[in-house]
Design a protein around this motif. Structure first.
Motif, mmCIF file in Angstrom:
data_model
loop_
_atom_site.group_PDB
_atom_site.id
_atom_site.type_symbol
_atom_site.label_atom_id
_atom_site.label_comp_id
_atom_site.label_asym_id
_atom_site.label_seq_id
_atom_site.Cartn_x
_atom_site.Cartn_y
_atom_site.Cartn_z
ATOM 1 N N ASP A 158 52.697 50.892 44.305
ATOM 2 C CA ASP A 158 53.006 51.526 43.023
ATOM 3 C C ASP A 158 54.247 52.410 43.137
ATOM 4 O O ASP A 158 55.096 52.422 42.244
ATOM 5 N N LEU A 159 54.345 53.150 44.231
ATOM 6 C CA LEU A 159 55.490 54.040 44.432
ATOM 7 C C LEU A 159 56.789 53.253 44.583
ATOM 8 O O LEU A 159 57.824 53.623 44.019
ATOM 9 N N ARG A 187 47.866 56.994 43.789
ATOM 10 C CA ARG A 187 48.629 55.756 43.719
ATOM 11 C C ARG A 187 48.926 55.259 45.115
ATOM 12 O O ARG A 187 49.082 56.024 46.049
ATOM 13 N N LYS A 231 62.129 50.375 39.670
ATOM 14 C CA LYS A 231 62.337 50.350 38.217
ATOM 15 C C LYS A 231 63.170 51.542 37.757
ATOM 16 O O LYS A 231 64.053 51.404 36.909
ATOM 17 N N ALA A 232 62.900 52.710 38.321
ATOM 18 C CA ALA A 232 63.676 53.906 37.960
ATOM 19 C C ALA A 232 65.132 53.750 38.393
ATOM 20 O O ALA A 232 66.050 54.165 37.670
ATOM 21 N N ARG A 250 55.446 42.125 41.376
ATOM 22 C CA ARG A 250 55.694 43.046 40.268
ATOM 23 C C ARG A 250 57.043 42.862 39.587
ATOM 24 O O ARG A 250 57.321 43.522 38.586
ATOM 25 N N GLU A 257 57.375 50.182 43.439
ATOM 26 C CA GLU A 257 57.674 49.593 42.128
ATOM 27 C C GLU A 257 58.313 50.627 41.212
ATOM 28 O O GLU A 257 59.338 50.369 40.570
ATOM 29 N N GLU A 258 57.716 51.802 41.150
ATOM 30 C CA GLU A 258 58.235 52.876 40.299
ATOM 31 C C GLU A 258 59.662 53.246 40.702
ATOM 32 O O GLU A 258 60.535 53.431 39.849
ATOM 33 N N TYR A 259 59.908 53.365 41.990
ATOM 34 C CA TYR A 259 61.235 53.714 42.494
ATOM 35 C C TYR A 259 62.268 52.642 42.098
ATOM 36 O O TYR A 259 63.355 52.966 41.604
#
Length: 155
Positions: free
Chosen positions: A6-7, A2, A13-14, A49, A9-11
């Protein structure tokens, strides 16, 4: 593997999910420092995103006390969601935006996986042998017709 976007975005959202508040207020420079990237990378992730069709509103204030506020928006029910997406589509819609709308409908459980797959297939640019402007108009009309049909449950 990734990528950094991506990292990030993931962070984000989490972090929104963990807060339990559907709202996240961040400082761009702090997130950039955390991921050891340039602040413009944070801008890129937020602009691409965290869009309305993906279910987010973004507010920002520039300056020393500036912030970026990301708000997860949730419709009251699926009818409201379909109406919001129809408004976003407007008269023209490009393939990327159309796919983002369909993915959001699936994530909000307004459509099934099968329906989403069929819809994504229907909005694919390969099916439209026309200039870009006309293709985006046809795609918008087809997508809105599908949403209007899905808006009402069978009796």
């Amino acid at each position: 593997m990734r990528n950094i976007s991506d990292l990030i975005e993931e962070y984000l959202k989490a972090t929104i999910k963990k807060s339990g508040d559907d709202l996240l207020e961040i400082k761009r420079s702090e997130i950039a420092k955390k991921f050891q990237c340039v602040p413009s990378q944070i801008n890129y992730v937020i602009q691409t995103r965290f869009t309305v069709e993906k279910g987010y509103l973004v507010e920002s204030k520039r300056g020393g006390g500036g912030y970026i506020r990301i708000i997860k928006i949730s419709p009251h029910d699926h009818v409201d969601l379909f109406d919001q997406m129809i408004d976003i589509i407007g008269q023209k819609v490009d393939q990327n935006t159309a796919e983002n709308i369909i993915i959001r409908l699936y994530e909000e459980q307004a459509v099934t996986k099968r329906e989403a797959t069929l819809m994504i297939s229907a909005v694919d640019r390969m099916h439209y042998q026309a200039n870009v402007s006309h293709r985006d108009e046809v795609r918008a009309n087809i997508l809105k017709a599908m949403l209007k049909t899905l808006k009402y449950k069978e009796a």
